[in-house]
Scaffold this motif. Structure first.
Motif, PDB file in Angstrom:
ATOM      1  N   LYS A 287      53.302 -15.343  79.670  1.00 52.61           N
ATOM      2  CA  LYS A 287      53.888 -16.088  80.791  1.00 52.61           C
ATOM      3  C   LYS A 287      52.860 -16.458  81.858  1.00 52.61           C
ATOM      4  O   LYS A 287      53.034 -17.440  82.583  1.00 52.61           O
ATOM      5  CB  LYS A 287      55.010 -15.262  81.445  1.00 52.61           C
ATOM      6  N   ASP A 288      51.800 -15.680  81.977  1.00 48.64           N
ATOM      7  CA  ASP A 288      50.775 -15.956  82.996  1.00 48.64           C
ATOM      8  C   ASP A 288      50.044 -17.270  82.753  1.00 48.64           C
ATOM      9  O   ASP A 288      49.320 -17.747  83.633  1.00 48.64           O
ATOM     10  CB  ASP A 288      49.754 -14.822  83.056  1.00 48.64           C
ATOM     11  N   LEU A 289      50.212 -17.839  81.576  1.00 43.47           N
ATOM     12  CA  LEU A 289      49.518 -19.092  81.271  1.00 43.47           C
ATOM     13  C   LEU A 289      49.903 -20.187  82.253  1.00 43.47           C
ATOM     14  O   LEU A 289      49.075 -21.036  82.602  1.00 43.47           O
ATOM     15  CB  LEU A 289      49.839 -19.533  79.839  1.00 43.47           C
ATOM     16  N   SER A 290      51.154 -20.186  82.725  1.00 43.88           N
ATOM     17  CA  SER A 290      51.589 -21.204  83.690  1.00 43.88           C
ATOM     18  C   SER A 290      50.765 -21.149  84.963  1.00 43.88           C
ATOM     19  O   SER A 290      50.359 -22.190  85.503  1.00 43.88           O
ATOM     20  CB  SER A 290      53.073 -21.010  84.020  1.00 43.88           C
ATOM     21  N   GLN A 291      50.493 -19.942  85.445  1.00 48.66           N
ATOM     22  CA  GLN A 291      49.677 -19.793  86.651  1.00 48.66           C
ATOM     23  C   GLN A 291      48.228 -20.186  86.391  1.00 48.66           C
ATOM     24  O   GLN A 291      47.573 -20.796  87.246  1.00 48.66           O
ATOM     25  CB  GLN A 291      49.752 -18.343  87.157  1.00 48.66           C
ATOM     26  N   ILE A 292      47.739 -19.863  85.217  1.00 52.68           N
ATOM     27  CA  ILE A 292      46.367 -20.235  84.858  1.00 52.68           C
ATOM     28  C   ILE A 292      46.230 -21.752  84.813  1.00 52.68           C
ATOM     29  O   ILE A 292      45.231 -22.326  85.266  1.00 52.68           O
ATOM     30  CB  ILE A 292      45.976 -19.609  83.502  1.00 52.68           C
ATOM     31  N   ILE A 293      47.246 -22.424  84.278  1.00 54.07           N
ATOM     32  CA  ILE A 293      47.220 -23.887  84.210  1.00 54.07           C
ATOM     33  C   ILE A 293      47.231 -24.488  85.608  1.00 54.07           C
ATOM     34  O   ILE A 293      46.515 -25.467  85.883  1.00 54.07           O
ATOM     35  CB  ILE A 293      48.406 -24.402  83.379  1.00 54.07           C
ATOM     36  N   ASN A 294      48.019 -23.927  86.509  1.00 60.64           N
ATOM     37  CA  ASN A 294      48.054 -24.434  87.884  1.00 60.64           C
ATOM     38  C   ASN A 294      46.685 -24.321  88.553  1.00 60.64           C
ATOM     39  O   ASN A 294      46.245 -25.233  89.261  1.00 60.64           O
ATOM     40  CB  ASN A 294      49.096 -23.668  88.699  1.00 60.64           C
ATOM     41  N   ILE A 295      46.007 -23.198  88.333  1.00 60.93           N
ATOM     42  CA  ILE A 295      44.658 -23.033  88.889  1.00 60.93           C
ATOM     43  C   ILE A 295      43.692 -24.022  88.240  1.00 60.93           C
ATOM     44  O   ILE A 295      42.862 -24.644  88.916  1.00 60.93           O
ATOM     45  CB  ILE A 295      44.175 -21.587  88.690  1.00 60.93           C
ATOM     46  N   ALA A 296      43.808 -24.179  86.921  1.00 61.34           N
ATOM     47  CA  ALA A 296      42.932 -25.115  86.207  1.00 61.34           C
ATOM     48  C   ALA A 296      43.145 -26.544  86.692  1.00 61.34           C
ATOM     49  O   ALA A 296      42.188 -27.328  86.782  1.00 61.34           O
ATOM     50  CB  ALA A 296      43.195 -25.022  84.704  1.00 61.34           C
ATOM     51  N   LEU A 297      44.385 -26.890  87.024  1.00 58.36           N
ATOM     52  CA  LEU A 297      44.665 -28.236  87.534  1.00 58.36           C
ATOM     53  C   LEU A 297      44.026 -28.446  88.904  1.00 58.36           C
ATOM     54  O   LEU A 297      43.534 -29.543  89.207  1.00 58.36           O
ATOM     55  CB  LEU A 297      46.173 -28.465  87.607  1.00 58.36           C
ATOM     56  N   GLN A 298      44.033 -27.411  89.737  1.00 60.61           N
ATOM     57  CA  GLN A 298      43.383 -27.521  91.043  1.00 60.61           C
ATOM     58  C   GLN A 298      41.884 -27.750  90.882  1.00 60.61           C
ATOM     59  O   GLN A 298      41.296 -28.599  91.565  1.00 60.61           O
ATOM     60  CB  GLN A 298      43.634 -26.249  91.853  1.00 60.61           C
ATOM     61  N   ILE A 299      41.276 -26.998  89.970  1.00 57.52           N
ATOM     62  CA  ILE A 299      39.842 -27.180  89.713  1.00 57.52           C
ATOM     63  C   ILE A 299      39.586 -28.536  89.053  1.00 57.52           C
ATOM     64  O   ILE A 299      38.637 -29.249  89.396  1.00 57.52           O
ATOM     65  CB  ILE A 299      39.311 -26.040  88.824  1.00 57.52           C
ATOM     66  N   GLY A 300      40.461 -28.887  88.107  1.00 54.65           N
ATOM     67  CA  GLY A 300      40.276 -30.130  87.362  1.00 54.65           C
ATOM     68  C   GLY A 300      40.339 -31.367  88.227  1.00 54.65           C
ATOM     69  O   GLY A 300      39.665 -32.356  87.948  1.00 54.65           O
ATOM     70  N   MET A 301      41.134 -31.311  89.289  1.00 55.20           N
ATOM     71  CA  MET A 301      41.236 -32.477  90.162  1.00 55.20           C
ATOM     72  C   MET A 301      39.899 -32.789  90.824  1.00 55.20           C
ATOM     73  O   MET A 301      39.545 -33.958  91.023  1.00 55.20           O
ATOM     74  CB  MET A 301      42.311 -32.238  91.219  1.00 55.20           C
ATOM     75  N   TRP A 302      39.156 -31.742  91.154  1.00 52.59           N
ATOM     76  CA  TRP A 302      37.852 -31.958  91.790  1.00 52.59           C
ATOM     77  C   TRP A 302      36.752 -32.189  90.759  1.00 52.59           C
ATOM     78  O   TRP A 302      35.708 -32.772  91.079  1.00 52.59           O
ATOM     79  CB  TRP A 302      37.500 -30.758  92.672  1.00 52.59           C
ATOM     80  N   ALA A 303      36.988 -31.750  89.521  1.00 54.41           N
ATOM     81  CA  ALA A 303      36.011 -31.989  88.460  1.00 54.41           C
ATOM     82  C   ALA A 303      36.182 -33.370  87.832  1.00 54.41           C
ATOM     83  O   ALA A 303      35.346 -33.802  87.042  1.00 54.41           O
ATOM     84  CB  ALA A 303      36.140 -30.908  87.380  1.00 54.41           C
ATOM     85  N   THR A 304      37.257 -34.047  88.183  1.00 56.52           N
ATOM     86  CA  THR A 304      37.524 -35.406  87.703  1.00 56.52           C
ATOM     87  C   THR A 304      37.243 -36.381  88.842  1.00 56.52           C
ATOM     88  O   THR A 304      37.599 -36.098  89.987  1.00 56.52           O
ATOM     89  CB  THR A 304      38.996 -35.526  87.251  1.00 56.52           C
TER      90      THR A 304
END
Length: 332
Positions: free
Chosen positions: A240-257
């Motif tokens: 279930k923690d994958l959802s939180q990991i994805i949210n963090i990855a999206l925050q990082i991904g926005m600045w990496a894109t």
């Protein structure tokens, strides 16, 4: 009347192999005539691309059933998918006075806040490298596909958890659940494409024949996020923690894109590294369609890279989903 298409295993492998061969030939004969083209780098790209295509054909032939089961199920249930996607979109805002308007307000406010902060307040101190293109247009063209990606990925990942009562039904094809969440997100995306075109027109960038490519890049993004979701929606059932990991990855991904900044202002090494992110192809594609007036095949190797990665991810997603789905009902 429904359309039924039946392709044998040998026929399917032959079609996939012919497509791979055609793609390899196109890659080999393609010549980059740009001023910055390096013959050695071009040769390396061609060798790697052909090697990946060959590996993909071998893997596809070896595990044909695993790769084709999911696309066949989706095609056979296309009418059910469309009906459930519309119901999902309506249900999300049921009971709200403003309904789906709320889904449109938040991204619009986000774009407005970024514009005010980065252009009006900090504009004099930031070198954004957007050239003659107004920053609000540059920003909107980057945020529109990003909003779609983030919402579709989040909703598609949690599809099994949200529709757990359907997962427990033996006769229900649970493979349709991720795609109905992504289609539901597409309805809002269409609205924001219209907003993007209005913003572009305000600044003098009126729709042209190049603008049609927005449909192509939207399709690219749809298939890419669907490929990701079949892996994430399977894993999140057990972790279930994958959802939180994805949210963090999206925050990082926005600045990496390159959404708030222009990738063209970086050194060649950083450009090559950052373009490993398939979303760079999508974001740059939206900008090319709206105001840069360039065709998608202009950046040939980026196009090939995106589709090779997407096909690989779809194959992985289908294999993972098929392996884990038999345990979903027990866990949920």
């Amino acid at each position: 009347m429904g359309v039924s298409v039946k392709i044998s295993k040998k026929g399917g492998i032959a079609i996939f192999s012919l497509l791979g061969l055609a793609l390899a030939v196109i890659i080999i004969v393609h010549e980059n005539t740009g001023p910055a083209a390096d013959p050695q780098q071009e040769l390396i790209k061609k060798v790697i691309s052909c090697a990946v295509i060959l590996a993909a054909c071998i893997i596809f032939a070896r595990w044909y059933e695993k790769f084709t089961t999911l696309p066949v199920e989706l095609f056979q249930n296309r009418h059910l998918i469309w009906k459930l996607a519309k119901n999902d979109f309506k249900k999300r805002y049921a009971g709200s006075y403003m309904g789906a308007v709320w889904a449109m307000i938040q991204p619009v406010v986000t774009v407005a806040m970024y514009y005010i902060v980065f252009d009006k307040i900090m504009g004099n101190g930031i070198n954004r490298g957007t050239g003659d293109v107004p920053f609000v247009l540059f920003l909107t063209a980057g945020l529109v596909p990003w909003f779609y990606f983030s919402e579709a990925l989040n909703n598609g990942t949690n599809a099994m958890l949200e529709y757990n009562y359907l997962v427990k039904k033996v006769v229900f094809k649970i493979s349709v659940l991720p795609i109905i969440k992504i289609i539901a997100a597409t309805f809002i995306h269409v609205f924001f494409i219209c907003v993007l075109l209005v913003v572009a027109s305000i600044y003098g960038y009126y729709p042209t024949v190049y603008t049609v490519q927005i449909f192509y890049y939207s399709a690219c993004l749809f298939i890419f996020v669907l490929a990701l979701c079949y892996t994430t929606c399977s894993v999140v059932v057990f972790f279930k923690d994958l959802s939180q990991i994805i949210n963090i990855a999206l925050q990082i991904g926005m600045w990496a894109t390159p959404i708030l900044w222009n990738i063209d202002g970086l050194s060649e090494g950083w450009v090559i590294f950052l373009k490993l992110n398939p979303l760079v192809y999508i974001v740059n594609g939206y900008r090319s369609a709206v105001y840069e007036r360039e065709w998608f095949f202009t950046d040939f190797f980026s196009t090939m890279y995106f589709w090779i990665i997407t096909v690989i991810l779809f194959g992985i997603g289908g294999a993972v989903f098929r392996r884990l789905k038999v345990h979903f009902a027990d866990v949920l």
